[in-house]
Scaffold this motif. Structure first.
Motif, PDB file in Angstrom:
ATOM      1  N   HIS A  23     -15.588  -1.401   1.019  1.00 58.88           N
ATOM      2  CA  HIS A  23     -14.655  -1.290   2.125  1.00 58.88           C
ATOM      3  C   HIS A  23     -14.594  -2.456   3.012  1.00 58.88           C
ATOM      4  CE1 HIS A  23     -15.854   3.383   2.016  1.00 58.88           C
ATOM      5  NE2 HIS A  23     -14.641   3.224   1.247  1.00 58.88           N
ATOM      6  N   LEU A  24     -15.499  -3.341   3.203  1.00 57.46           N
ATOM      7  CA  LEU A  24     -15.069  -4.695   3.830  1.00 57.46           C
ATOM      8  C   LEU A  24     -14.398  -5.466   3.169  1.00 57.46           C
ATOM      9  CD1 LEU A  24     -18.969  -5.255   5.162  1.00 57.46           C
ATOM     10  CD2 LEU A  24     -16.833  -4.696   6.600  1.00 57.46           C
ATOM     11  N   VAL A  25     -14.384  -5.686   1.760  1.00 61.01           N
ATOM     12  CA  VAL A  25     -13.930  -6.556   1.075  1.00 61.01           C
ATOM     13  C   VAL A  25     -12.482  -6.229   0.784  1.00 61.01           C
ATOM     14  CG1 VAL A  25     -13.323  -7.416  -1.204  1.00 61.01           C
ATOM     15  CG2 VAL A  25     -15.743  -7.494  -0.524  1.00 61.01           C
ATOM     16  N   LEU A  26     -12.189  -4.840   0.478  1.00 60.90           N
ATOM     17  CA  LEU A  26     -10.697  -4.242   0.294  1.00 60.90           C
ATOM     18  C   LEU A  26      -9.979  -4.370   1.643  1.00 60.90           C
ATOM     19  CD1 LEU A  26      -8.688  -2.547  -1.225  1.00 60.90           C
ATOM     20  CD2 LEU A  26      -9.852  -0.454  -0.122  1.00 60.90           C
ATOM     21  N   GLY A  27     -10.613  -3.992   2.929  1.00 60.24           N
ATOM     22  CA  GLY A  27     -10.004  -4.038   4.001  1.00 60.24           C
ATOM     23  C   GLY A  27      -9.601  -5.434   4.511  1.00 60.24           C
ATOM     24  N   GLY A  28     -10.441  -6.609   4.129  1.00 60.99           N
ATOM     25  CA  GLY A  28     -10.289  -7.821   4.181  1.00 60.99           C
ATOM     26  C   GLY A  28      -9.058  -8.387   3.606  1.00 60.99           C
ATOM     27  N   VAL A  29      -9.011  -7.782   2.258  1.00 56.30           N
ATOM     28  CA  VAL A  29      -7.899  -8.422   1.506  1.00 56.30           C
ATOM     29  C   VAL A  29      -6.556  -7.764   1.676  1.00 56.30           C
ATOM     30  CG1 VAL A  29      -6.937  -8.143  -0.970  1.00 56.30           C
ATOM     31  CG2 VAL A  29      -9.342  -8.954  -0.465  1.00 56.30           C
ATOM     32  N   VAL A  30      -6.511  -6.581   2.167  1.00 57.28           N
ATOM     33  CA  VAL A  30      -5.455  -5.758   2.575  1.00 57.28           C
ATOM     34  C   VAL A  30      -4.974  -6.245   3.808  1.00 57.28           C
ATOM     35  CG1 VAL A  30      -4.309  -3.665   3.238  1.00 57.28           C
ATOM     36  CG2 VAL A  30      -5.822  -3.847   0.992  1.00 57.28           C
ATOM     37  N   LEU A  31      -5.778  -6.446   4.946  1.00 55.83           N
ATOM     38  CA  LEU A  31      -5.324  -6.886   6.232  1.00 55.83           C
ATOM     39  C   LEU A  31      -4.762  -8.244   6.224  1.00 55.83           C
ATOM     40  CD1 LEU A  31      -5.398  -6.462   9.158  1.00 55.83           C
ATOM     41  CD2 LEU A  31      -7.665  -7.659   9.221  1.00 55.83           C
ATOM     42  N   LEU A  32      -5.456  -9.091   5.395  1.00 55.10           N
ATOM     43  CA  LEU A  32      -5.075 -10.633   5.101  1.00 55.10           C
ATOM     44  C   LEU A  32      -3.450 -10.624   4.450  1.00 55.10           C
ATOM     45  CD1 LEU A  32      -5.480 -13.532   5.242  1.00 55.10           C
ATOM     46  CD2 LEU A  32      -6.563 -13.426   2.833  1.00 55.10           C
ATOM     47  N   SER A  33      -3.267  -9.637   3.551  1.00 56.46           N
ATOM     48  CA  SER A  33      -1.890  -9.627   2.992  1.00 56.46           C
ATOM     49  C   SER A  33      -0.495  -8.947   4.199  1.00 56.46           C
ATOM     50  CB  SER A  33      -1.934  -8.566   1.781  1.00 56.46           C
ATOM     51  OG  SER A  33      -2.048  -7.376   2.109  1.00 56.46           O
ATOM     52  N   GLY A  34      -1.262  -8.234   4.865  1.00 57.64           N
ATOM     53  CA  GLY A  34      -0.407  -7.994   6.247  1.00 57.64           C
ATOM     54  C   GLY A  34      -0.131  -9.171   6.985  1.00 57.64           C
TER      55      GLY A  34
ATOM     56  N   PHE B 216      -3.988  -0.206   7.367  1.00 56.74           N
ATOM     57  CA  PHE B 216      -5.010   0.272   6.490  1.00 56.74           C
ATOM     58  C   PHE B 216      -6.335  -0.810   6.275  1.00 56.74           C
ATOM     59  CE2 PHE B 216      -6.576  -0.116   2.164  1.00 56.74           C
ATOM     60  CZ  PHE B 216      -7.048   1.397   1.909  1.00 56.74           C
ATOM     61  N   GLY B 217      -5.801  -2.086   6.526  1.00 57.32           N
ATOM     62  CA  GLY B 217      -6.848  -3.183   6.376  1.00 57.32           C
ATOM     63  C   GLY B 217      -7.805  -3.207   7.421  1.00 57.32           C
ATOM     64  N   ALA B 218      -7.166  -3.133   8.707  1.00 54.82           N
ATOM     65  CA  ALA B 218      -8.147  -2.997   9.754  1.00 54.82           C
ATOM     66  C   ALA B 218      -9.042  -1.617   9.786  1.00 54.82           C
ATOM     67  CB  ALA B 218      -7.263  -2.995  11.074  1.00 54.82           C
ATOM     68  N   SER B 219      -8.433  -0.648   9.319  1.00 58.18           N
ATOM     69  CA  SER B 219      -9.270   0.791   9.318  1.00 58.18           C
ATOM     70  C   SER B 219     -10.392   0.542   8.234  1.00 58.18           C
ATOM     71  CB  SER B 219      -8.449   1.813   8.621  1.00 58.18           C
ATOM     72  OG  SER B 219      -7.138   2.050   9.863  1.00 58.18           O
ATOM     73  N   TYR B 220     -10.138  -0.033   7.185  1.00 52.50           N
ATOM     74  CA  TYR B 220     -11.182  -0.233   6.070  1.00 52.50           C
ATOM     75  C   TYR B 220     -12.141  -1.220   6.531  1.00 52.50           C
ATOM     76  CZ  TYR B 220     -10.049   3.288   2.480  1.00 52.50           C
ATOM     77  OH  TYR B 220      -9.866   4.575   1.877  1.00 52.50           O
ATOM     78  N   LEU B 221     -11.727  -2.154   6.881  1.00 52.16           N
ATOM     79  CA  LEU B 221     -12.637  -3.170   7.585  1.00 52.16           C
ATOM     80  C   LEU B 221     -13.629  -2.526   8.455  1.00 52.16           C
ATOM     81  CD1 LEU B 221     -13.016  -6.096   6.628  1.00 52.16           C
ATOM     82  CD2 LEU B 221     -11.608  -6.751   8.683  1.00 52.16           C
ATOM     83  N   SER B 222     -13.151  -1.935   9.364  1.00 48.88           N
ATOM     84  CA  SER B 222     -13.863  -1.273  10.514  1.00 48.88           C
ATOM     85  C   SER B 222     -14.800  -0.279  10.017  1.00 48.88           C
ATOM     86  CB  SER B 222     -13.017  -0.758  11.587  1.00 48.88           C
ATOM     87  OG  SER B 222     -12.094  -1.407  12.122  1.00 48.88           O
ATOM     88  N   PHE B 223     -14.455   0.574   9.097  1.00 49.91           N
ATOM     89  CA  PHE B 223     -15.202   1.598   8.164  1.00 49.91           C
ATOM     90  C   PHE B 223     -16.470   0.878   7.457  1.00 49.91           C
ATOM     91  CE2 PHE B 223     -15.571   5.014   4.853  1.00 49.91           C
ATOM     92  CZ  PHE B 223     -15.768   6.117   5.740  1.00 49.91           C
ATOM     93  N   GLY B 224     -16.043  -0.202   7.043  1.00 46.99           N
ATOM     94  CA  GLY B 224     -17.119  -0.949   6.248  1.00 46.99           C
ATOM     95  C   GLY B 224     -18.331  -1.287   7.121  1.00 46.99           C
ATOM     96  N   ALA B 225     -17.630  -1.839   8.101  1.00 43.01           N
ATOM     97  CA  ALA B 225     -18.588  -2.486   9.445  1.00 43.01           C
ATOM     98  C   ALA B 225     -19.511  -1.420   9.870  1.00 43.01           C
ATOM     99  CB  ALA B 225     -17.777  -3.289  10.296  1.00 43.01           C
TER     100      ALA B 225
ATOM    101  N   PHE C 294       1.705  -1.006   7.077  1.00 47.57           N
ATOM    102  CA  PHE C 294       0.682  -0.104   6.432  1.00 47.57           C
ATOM    103  C   PHE C 294      -0.597  -1.079   6.005  1.00 47.57           C
ATOM    104  CE2 PHE C 294      -1.474   1.221   2.799  1.00 47.57           C
ATOM    105  CZ  PHE C 294      -1.823   2.477   2.880  1.00 47.57           C
ATOM    106  N   CYS C 295      -0.352  -2.375   5.655  1.00 48.70           N
ATOM    107  CA  CYS C 295      -1.403  -3.129   5.221  1.00 48.70           C
ATOM    108  C   CYS C 295      -2.206  -3.589   6.573  1.00 48.70           C
ATOM    109  CB  CYS C 295      -0.989  -4.445   4.515  1.00 48.70           C
ATOM    110  SG  CYS C 295      -0.308  -4.000   2.809  1.00 48.70           S
ATOM    111  N   LEU C 296      -1.638  -3.883   7.610  1.00 45.37           N
ATOM    112  CA  LEU C 296      -2.254  -4.195   8.806  1.00 45.37           C
ATOM    113  C   LEU C 296      -3.181  -3.002   9.198  1.00 45.37           C
ATOM    114  CD1 LEU C 296       0.299  -6.072  10.838  1.00 45.37           C
ATOM    115  CD2 LEU C 296      -1.549  -7.042   9.824  1.00 45.37           C
TER     116      LEU C 296
END
Length: 126
Positions: free
Chosen positions: A102-113, A64-73, A60-62
């Motif tokens: 979205h960039l910060v949230l996506g990055g943090v969540v992706l990193l946790s995954g 969700f994080g990639a999705s939100y990171l992409s959404f912000g970009a 989920f973290c991978l």
């Protein structure tokens, strides 16, 4: 000990569900669809964080994080620079602060995954 991705899912899920409900009750009508997006993404985070497997929380973290990171970009790329990077996405209107969030949230969540091994344990633990 509960692992990193599971904790991130729990915290993120609870925050998104609670703030989604609160903003529906007390927030601005113009942001209802954006709040709905956060509420809807908070529900599976709560489910995975509290009753799912640790490996499921990592996945989920991978995702969700990639999705939100992409959404912000995409928000910055598609937004109008002369209007604060305002991006009209159908019924949602997102500007630079939302893109940054979205960039910060996506990055943090992706990193946790990434920092959680596929067996659900944190990297570097025994």
């Amino acid at each position: 000990m509960t692992k990193l991705a599971t904790w991130v899912c729990r915290v993120l899920g609870v925050l998104f569900v609670v703030t989604g409900l609160a903003t529906f009750a007390f927030g601005e009508p113009a942001n209802r669809y954006h709040n709905l997006l956060h509420f809807v993404t908070g529900l599976p985070a709560v489910a995975v964080g509290f009753v799912g497997s640790r490996a499921g929380a990592r996945v989920f973290c991978l995702a969700f994080g990639a999705s939100y990171l992409s959404f912000g970009a995409i928000g910055f790329a598609a937004g109008d620079p002369e209007a604060g990077y305002l991006w009209h996405l159908h019924v949602m209107h997102l500007a630079a602060p939302e893109h940054i969030f979205h960039l910060v949230l996506g990055g943090v969540v992706l990193l946790s995954g990434i920092l959680t091994r596929s067996d659900g344990t944190a990297r570097g633990t025994i």
